[in-house]
Design an enzyme around this catalytic site. Structure first.
Site, PDB file in Angstrom:
ATOM      1  CB  SER A  74      -0.403  -0.083   1.272  1.00  0.00           C
ATOM      2  OG  SER A  74      -0.159  -0.130   2.808  1.00  0.00           O
ATOM      3  CG  ASP A 353      -4.330   4.799   7.119  1.00  0.00           C
ATOM      4  OD1 ASP A 353      -3.255   4.862   7.841  1.00  0.00           O
ATOM      5  OD2 ASP A 353      -5.503   4.776   6.385  1.00  0.00           O
ATOM      6  CG  HIS A 356      -1.869   3.635   4.268  1.00  0.00           C
ATOM      7  ND1 HIS A 356      -3.064   3.003   4.940  1.00  0.00           N
ATOM      8  CD2 HIS A 356      -0.962   3.020   3.949  1.00  0.00           C
ATOM      9  CE1 HIS A 356      -2.826   1.921   5.022  1.00  0.00           C
ATOM     10  NE2 HIS A 356      -1.787   1.691   4.115  1.00  0.00           N
TER      11      HIS A 356
END
Length: 377
Positions: A74, A353, A356
Site C-alpha cells: 500500500s 491513518d 499509512h
C-alpha cells in the site's frame, strides 16, 4: 552545460556588437545600448539556466523513454484494488486528486514522487491496463497491491512473486520490449505486512531474526529474478520505523515509538543492505540501490522531537481515525453515517491513518531521499 550556453552566446553576439557599435550613435548612446544588451543577456542566461537546471533536478530523460515498474504494497499502490477497498472510499484521496482514487492516503504516495523525480507520469496500475490507451502504458506499470508482502499475508492479494509473474506475462506478450527494459527503473517497496502477518500467526520476538533472514533471502531471490529480465536499475526501500506507526504509538497517546519494533526494522534493514551489497558484487555493477525510508522518517521525527512534546504528538498522530477503536478511517455504520473523523489540516499531517503516511508525510520523506535519487541513473 550552463557555461557552454554562455560561451555560445558570447561568440555569436560579440562580432555583431562590434559591427553595430562601430557604426552607430554617440558614445553616450553606445553605453546605454550596451547596458540594455547586458540586461537582456542576463535575462536570457537566467532563463536558460532555469530550464537546464530543472531538467537536471527532475532527472527527466530528453527522449522521455524512461519507464518505472513498481512492485510492493500500500505504500506504492496507486489503484490496483477493486472499488470495495478502503482506498476507494472517502475520505481517501481528499487532498489529491480530491476524491478516492485507489491510494491508501489522502493524496500522493511514494510511487508518485519517484515518478515525478524521473520526469514521468505515475505508471498505470496493472489492473487498469486494459482500460487505457496504449500510450497510457508508456511510463511503465505499477503491480503493487495494498496489504501484500514478500510472502503471503493476512490479505488475499498477489504477493511479490505473483506480481513478478504479471510482469513476466506482459513481457511474453511483447507489451514491453527488451529496449524498454534497458531504460527502465524498478521500485520495490514492501515487507511491513510480512511482519504484521508474522505476529498475527503467533510469531514471537525471540524468533524474529530467523524470520527476517528467510524474508530477506526470498526478497533477494525475487530481485534477482527481476534483474534477469534485463531491467537497468532496481531500487528497494528499507523498512520504515515500524515502531513509529500510529497503530503502535497510540498506546502512548502518540508520544513515543516502540523501540522493540524499531530495533526489528533496523535489523531488517541491516540484513537488506548486506544482501544488496552481495548482489551488486555478484553482478559486477551497481544494479541495486536502497532507498532509506527509515532514516528519512526518523530525521523528520527527531526534528519534531526537538520542537517539544506537542510537536512530536502532532507528528505521530494520524489525521483520519475511527470514532472508537472498533472503527477505522473510511468506515461507515449500517445507516451510512461516518464513523471516523478527519483532522482540520490534513496538509500538515505526517500520517493519514493508523499505518499509512499522508501526502505531506510522503513529501517530507521524498525531500529527504531526493539527494540520493540520482543514483537511480
Amino acid at each position: 552545460m550552463i557555461s557552454s550556453i554562455s560561451l555560445h552566446i558570447y561568440y555569436i553576439y560579440t562580432p555583431i556588437l562590434h559591427i553595430y557599435f562601430n557604426n552607430c550613435c554617440s558614445s553616450m548612446e553606445k553605453q546605454v545600448h550596451f547596458i540594455h544588451f547586458l540586461f537582456a543577456l542576463f535575462c536570457f542566461s537566467y532563463i536558460m539556466f532555469s530550464v537546464v537546471a530543472e531538467g537536471l533536478v527532475s532527472g527527466h530523460h530528453d527522449n522521455g523513454s524512461v519507464k518505472l515498474f513498481v512492485f510492493g504494497d500500500s505504500y506504492a499502490d496507486t489503484g490496483n484494488w477493486e472499488k470495495f477497498a478502503a482506498s476507494w472510499k472517502e475520505p481517501y484521496g481528499f487532498t489529491f486528486p480530491g476524491k478516492p482514487a485507489g491510494r491508501f492516503s489522502d493524496g500522493r504516495v511514494l510511487t508518485d514522487y519517484i515518478a515525478s523525480f524521473l520526469g514521468i507520469t505515475s505508471p498505470v496500475p496493472y489492473t487498469w491496463r486494459k482500460t487505457v490507451e496504449k500510450s497510457g502504458l508508456q511510463f511503465g506499470m505499477n503491480f503493487a497491491f495494498g496489504g501484500t508482502g514478500v510472502f503471503d499475508t493476512f490479505i488475499n492479494a498477489p504477493n511479490m512473486a505473483t506480481q513478478i509473474d504479471f510482469f513476466q506475462q506482459l513481457l511474453e506478450e511483447k507489451v514491453y520490449t527488451k529496449q524498454d527494459l534497458n531504460s527502465s527503473i524498478v521500485l520495490v517497496s514492501l515487507a511491513g505486512n510480512d511482519y504484521t502477518t508474522y505476529i498475527q500467526r503467533n510469531g514471537n520476538f525471540q524468533d524474529l531474526p530467523a524470520f527476517t533472514t528467510s524474508l530477506i533471502n526470498q526478497l533477494s531471490a525475487n530481485l534477482k529474478r527481476i534483474h534477469g529480465f534485463g531491467v537497468r536499475k532496481i531500487a528497494v526501500t528499507a523498512l520504515q520505523p515500524l515502531g513509529c506507526l500510529p497503530i503502535l504509538t497510540a498506546f502512548s497517546s502518540y508520544q513515543n515509538c516502540s523501540e522493540s519494533w524499531n530495533t526489528a526494522s533496523k535489523f531488517h534493514n541491516q540484513k537488506l543492505q548486506q544482501a544488496i551489497q552481495r548482489m551488486n558484487n555478484e553482478s559486477g555493477k551497481h544494479m541495486y540501490e536502497t532507498l532509506d525510508l527509515y532514516t528519512a522518517f526518523m530525521s523528520k521525527l527527531n526534528t519534531a522531537r526537538l520542537a517539544g512534546n506537542l510537536k512530536l504528538r502532532s507528528f505521530l498522530m494520524p489525521c483520519c481515525v475511527g470514532v472508537t477503536s472498533n472503527y477505522s478511517c473510511g468506515n461507515v455504520d449500517k445507516n451510512g453515517a461516518k464513523t471516523y473523523v478527519v483532522c482540520e489540516k490534513p496538509e500538515l499531517s505526517v500520517f493519514w491513518d493508523m499505518v499509512h503516511p499522508a501526502q505531506n508525510g510522503w513529501h517530507q520523506v521524498y525531500s529527504s531521499l531526493k539527494s540520493s535519487l540520482h543514483r537511480l541513473y
